[in-house]
Design a protein around this motif. Structure first.
Motif, short mmCIF file in Angstrom:
data_model
loop_
_atom_site.label_atom_id
_atom_site.label_comp_id
_atom_site.label_asym_id
_atom_site.label_seq_id
_atom_site.Cartn_x
_atom_site.Cartn_y
_atom_site.Cartn_z
N UNK A 424 -65.17 -3.73 -10.44
CA UNK A 424 -64.04 -4.63 -10.70
C UNK A 424 -64.37 -6.07 -10.37
N UNK A 428 -65.90 -6.87 -14.02
CA UNK A 428 -64.68 -7.01 -14.81
C UNK A 428 -64.00 -8.36 -14.54
N UNK A 429 -63.73 -8.64 -13.26
CA UNK A 429 -63.03 -9.89 -12.93
C UNK A 429 -63.82 -11.12 -13.36
N UNK A 438 -63.30 2.35 -19.75
CA UNK A 438 -62.24 2.37 -18.74
C UNK A 438 -61.04 3.11 -19.32
N UNK A 450 -49.38 -7.83 -20.34
CA UNK A 450 -50.40 -7.97 -19.29
C UNK A 450 -51.80 -7.57 -19.72
N UNK A 462 -55.66 -9.05 -16.93
CA UNK A 462 -56.28 -7.78 -17.31
C UNK A 462 -56.76 -7.75 -18.76
N UNK A 464 -59.39 -8.65 -19.91
CA UNK A 464 -60.72 -9.14 -19.52
C UNK A 464 -61.70 -9.14 -20.68
N UNK B 36 -58.10 -5.02 -3.95
CA UNK B 36 -58.77 -4.78 -5.24
C UNK B 36 -58.80 -3.30 -5.59
N UNK B 40 -56.41 -3.56 -8.44
CA UNK B 40 -57.36 -4.21 -9.33
C UNK B 40 -57.08 -3.96 -10.80
N UNK B 41 -56.64 -2.76 -11.15
CA UNK B 41 -56.42 -2.45 -12.56
C UNK B 41 -54.97 -2.06 -12.82
N UNK B 43 -51.63 -3.15 -14.28
CA UNK B 43 -51.08 -4.23 -15.10
C UNK B 43 -49.78 -4.80 -14.54
#
Lengths: 549, 323
Positions: A424, A428-429, A438, A450, A462, A464, B36, B40-41, B43
């Motif tokens: 992440x 990803x970030x 994913x 989002x 998100x 990304x 995180x 982190x994922x 939404x």
């Protein structure tokens, strides 16, 4: 010698006699069973389910893991909830009215609801809950879902009005967040709310109340006899924490637990016996999740739509579903829950077709000019890195399979699995990847701001992969700002069609949820929402009762 | 002697400071933070909400400041609260410790009471059939992965034969049982985990005992005793064993941290609510206060374990004196 023999004979006769008696009584029992009325009734039985991890905190707006929110769902109520068909219906709110400008929502509350400590539930509790969420000092993770609320006004004890700064269609669903009691939490801020003893010994309005919680062992909930809908028929709800799925299965068979979520392998190969099916019901319905391959659109290699389409054509999704999920999943074509109003069945699909993939690639300029088996363009070979997070076997398997498919059309792929947080943070970030595997869990509301709006492509958002399409942006904004379900459907179906055409992701599959439940529980009706939405209506016929209290 | 002990204890303090600083540093060096993993994922959780959470837990402050505020609290024995469920760290450790201690201590006793005689006997009867068989069995135990043996025992004794419960430490309806039934039930749940731990843990200890016994038997004073005509039993169990046990004391001291540390894989399989699961999960969740709490207690116990074995040395071996 003879005495020994006589003793043995006596023993044998005794055994025969006893088993005959057992047989007869068993017979009469089963006759009783046939006449026992089989209809919903309160039974003092317990439902014991297996969970992979323990709950952490039992305050609805802080409960961010599935174990905690599952328990919160049984202890607390929201203004609204989703019914079996994923439609928003009232819970603590009997009804609501939305003003013509869509900025005011008035809720008419149930006036016969009591907190589990006997205090009456009123609009004050509702106002208190959402003001607590909206106070930045409390650092509530889900604050973004409520940010458009401008003010909350109590009209009378059982009528409350929410004023929004702009129309926000997901509001009705978001306002289904569990309501906490004001008389318990009043005056607490930030850490104090989290440290409160009621965070682990909650008082809600829901059908169950907490009885005993032994960390990482089990949670026992008792039925709330005064629950305003009706007293739940199963009087105890127990969650046993068993972190290993294989061990859970052994517990299920030996009777230690009554239900668990099966793995595709267990569903297919371990439970297909008559013995299992005599004792358990298996269910199969789509989980609100999908798995995908995302392409970093800022990488010139993936900038061309034709390339992404080719990559999708080169993959046999059916084979992946068979190989990775033992066939227990369905093809996914876009980011909405299948079989809902938002999901568009008539979008472009990408059936396995390597020739078409090669053709599209050559149209995009990728040809094998140096005959090394790998396509190239302007001297650059088509070679990239596909990453996924460690610890997810299915994704790791997909990576291996896909690598092979792409190799077949002349693309060189290197696969790398990376520890989740590093994955992440560093990849990803920082947008530091080329392609990744994913999955997303889809919220019940179709709003996908989002993940797909170009604003979400900015830092930390998100989106990304950096997807940006003004038309999609406009449709997302329109979709979330109207309450008209037909208009919303049109927006989301359109978004679905655009994404299917442009393939910023190769959408792979929706997995199934595969719960198994002991057959003594009746009243289970599988629906798009799963099976647990009507848990308070589940019951055990008295003759099959297992635990007695 | 007392002066020596006090000196050793005072030396522990800089050690504890150094190790705790390193622990926190390593936690901070690994990419990511407590938010995180959880958000982190997700939404529905915005970046600004995550920043607010970090502020709430004081994670926005510089590393050294975080460490010093932790140190200040730890002096008053305040271990802080977990980032994950906001409970006091000491309470979280306190509810896990009994489960791990019960299991590990009974395993240790079992292992010692089997490994010592086996080790001694196979040393005395070196190359006999008994020695060969035990060597073989012990190496099988050593080479067997714990998780595999655990699942195998579970499958045979809990699943097929249904003699023992599959997993857990007590059934969920324990609260409705009498105290006697509860104790009996815990013992019943203990059997399979105990067997697994003992079988896989037997090897190294019995080998140590065997090896050190073999060393001692070769010594001159044993030969002298033999020459004097002392009975074999007396030579072995009085003179040789005492000396052979010296290295075993060191091992005993070293097992103290394992005693409270537990084992993650093992506890996960048996759904045993012990320290291993707590430690592992808190590392995975970046739950710094819990990691630090578990870490500092393990380090402390390791140091105490070493100290105890040093003191025991002096008690057993008259040649060793601490001034």
């Amino acid at each position: 010698m003879t005495i020994d023999f006589r003793k043995k004979m006596q023993k044998a006769l005794l055994i025969i006699g006893v088993s005959f008696l057992l047989f007869v009584t068993g017979l009469s029992f089963s006759i009783n069973k046939a006449f026992a009325k089989d209809e919903p009734q309160v039974t003092h039985d317990a439902y014991v389910s297996g969970a992979l991890s323990d709950a952490t905190i039992l305050i609805p707006f802080l409960a961010d893991d599935s174990a905690s929110s599952g328990i919160c769902g049984l202890v607390y109520n929201g203004l609204t909830k989703v019914d079996k068909d994923l439609k928003v219906v009232g819970e603590l709110a009997k009804d609501w009215r939305i003003s013509d400008d869509k900025l005011r929502i008035i809720f008419y509350l149930q006036d016969n609801v009591y907190w589990q400590d006997g205090v009456k539930f009123t609009a004050e509790d509702v106002k208190f809950t959402f003001e607590t969420i909206l106070n930045p000092d409390n650092a509530v993770p889900y604050i973004a879902s409520f940010q458009d609320i401008e003010s909350i006004n109590i009209i009378d004890d059982y009528t409350i009005e929410f004023i929004y700064s702009r129309p926000y269609a997901p509001a009705l669903l978001k306002l289904g967040m569990g309501i906490i009691p004001k008389h318990i939490f009043f005056g607490l801020k930030g850490q104090q709310i989290r440290n409160s003893k009621y965070a682990r010994d909650p008082i809600g309005t829901g059908p169950y109340r907490l009885d005993i919680w032994k960390t990482d062992e089990y949670i026992i909930l008792d039925s709330n006899k005064d629950y305003f809908e009706h007293e739940p028929y199963v009087s105890k709800y127990v969650e046993r924490i068993i972190p290993d799925q294989a061990v859970q299965f052994l517990e299920l068979i030996t009777g230690g637990i009554d239900s668990m979520g099966l793995s595709p392998y267990q569903y297919k190969y371990r439970t297909d016996t008559e013995k299992f099916n005599q004792r358990f019901n298996k269910y199969k319905y789509l989980a609100h999740q999908y798995t995908y391959i995302g392409y970093n659109l800022s990488d010139p290699m993936f900038a061309d739509k034709k390339v992404r389409q080719a990559l999708s054509y080169a993959i046999d999704k059916e084979a992946i579903i068979k190989g990775v999920l033992m066939g227990l999943g369905e093809e996914c074509t876009g980011p909405f829950i299948k079989d809902t109003y938002a999901y568009n069945e008539d979008v472009k699909r990408y059936p396995y077709n390597p020739d078409k993939a090669k053709e599209l690639l050559s149209l995009a300029g990728w040809k094998d000019t140096d005959n090394d088996g790998i396509l190239d363009k302007d001297g650059v070979p088509f070679s990239f890195k596909l990453i996924t997070n460690q610890g997810n076997k299915q994704r790791e398997d997909i990576a291996t399979i896909v690598q092979r498919y792409w190799q077949d059309i002349g693309i060189d792929v290197e696969v790398q699995t990376i520890a989740f947080v590093t994955f992440l943070k560093e990849f990803v970030d920082k947008r530091n990847f080329q392609a990744l595997i994913l999955g997303w869990t889809m919220p019940i509301d179709a709003d996908c701001y989002n993940v797909w709006h170009s604003n979400a492509a900015k830092d930390g958002g998100l989106n990304f992969i950096g997807y940006s399409n003004p038309e999609v942006d406009r449709l997302i904004e329109e979709g979330r700002s109207t309450y008209d379900i037909d208009r919303r459907a049109k927006c989301y179906k359109e978004i679905h069609a655009i994404l299917a055409e442009e393939q910023p992701y190769t959408f792979l599959y929706f997995p199934y949820s595969l719960p198994a439940v002991n057959k003594r529980f009746k009243g289970i009706v599988p629906a798009p929402a799963g099976i647990s939405y009507n848990f308070i209506d589940w019951y055990v016929p008295e003759s099959e009762q297992r635990y007695k209290f | 002697m007392i002066k020596y002990i006090l000196k050793r204890i005072s030396l522990m303090i800089p050690m504890l400071i150094g190790i705790s600083l390193l622990t926190l540093l390593i936690m901070h060096l690994s990419p990511g933070d407590p938010t995180s993993m959880r958000y982190g994922l997700n939404p529905e959780v915005s970046g600004s909400a995550r920043a607010q959470l970090q502020e709430l837990y004081g994670l926005d402050k510089p590393f050294l400041e975080q460490y010093i505020s932790w140190l200040k609290r730890i002096v008053t024995l305040d271990f802080g609260r977990s980032f994950v469920d906001n409970r006091p760290v000491i309470e979280k450790i306190g509810e896990r410790l009994p489960a791990t201690l019960l299991l590990q201590a009974s395993a240790l006793i079992l292992i010692f009471s089997i490994a010592m005689p086996v080790g001694v006997l196979s040393a005395v009867k070196k190359n006999s059939l008994f020695d060969k068989i035990t060597t073989f069995l012990v190496f099988i135990g050593f080479a067997t992965p714990t998780f595999w043996l655990a699942l195998l025992l579970m499958r045979v004794f809990a699943f097929e034969l249904e003699w023992f419960p599959v997993s857990g430490m007590s059934p969920w309806y324990a609260a409705y049982m009498t105290p006697f039934e509860r104790v009996r039930d815990i013992l019943w749940h203990l059997v399979l985990p105990l067997l697994t731990l003992a079988f896989t843990g037997l090897a190294s200890l019995s080998r140590y005992v065997r090896y050190s016994m073999l060393e001692v038997i070769k010594q001159d004073y044993i030969r002298t005793a033999r020459a004097k005509g002392l009975p074999d039993k007396k030579i072995i169990y009085k003179h040789a064993l005492k000396n052979a046990l010296l290295p075993v004391i060191t091992i005993l001291g070293m097992t103290l941290p394992a005693l409270i540390g537990g084992s993650f894989i093992f506890e996960t399989i048996f759904a045993w609510p012990g320290m291993g699961r707590l430690g592992y999960m808190s590392i995975m969740q970046y739950d710094y206060p819990v990691v630090m709490g578990v870490g500092i207690i393990s380090v402390f116990l390791t140091l105490v374990g070493i100290l105890i074995s040093d003191i025991l040395y002096a008690a057993v071996d008259p040649r060793i004196r601490y001034e």
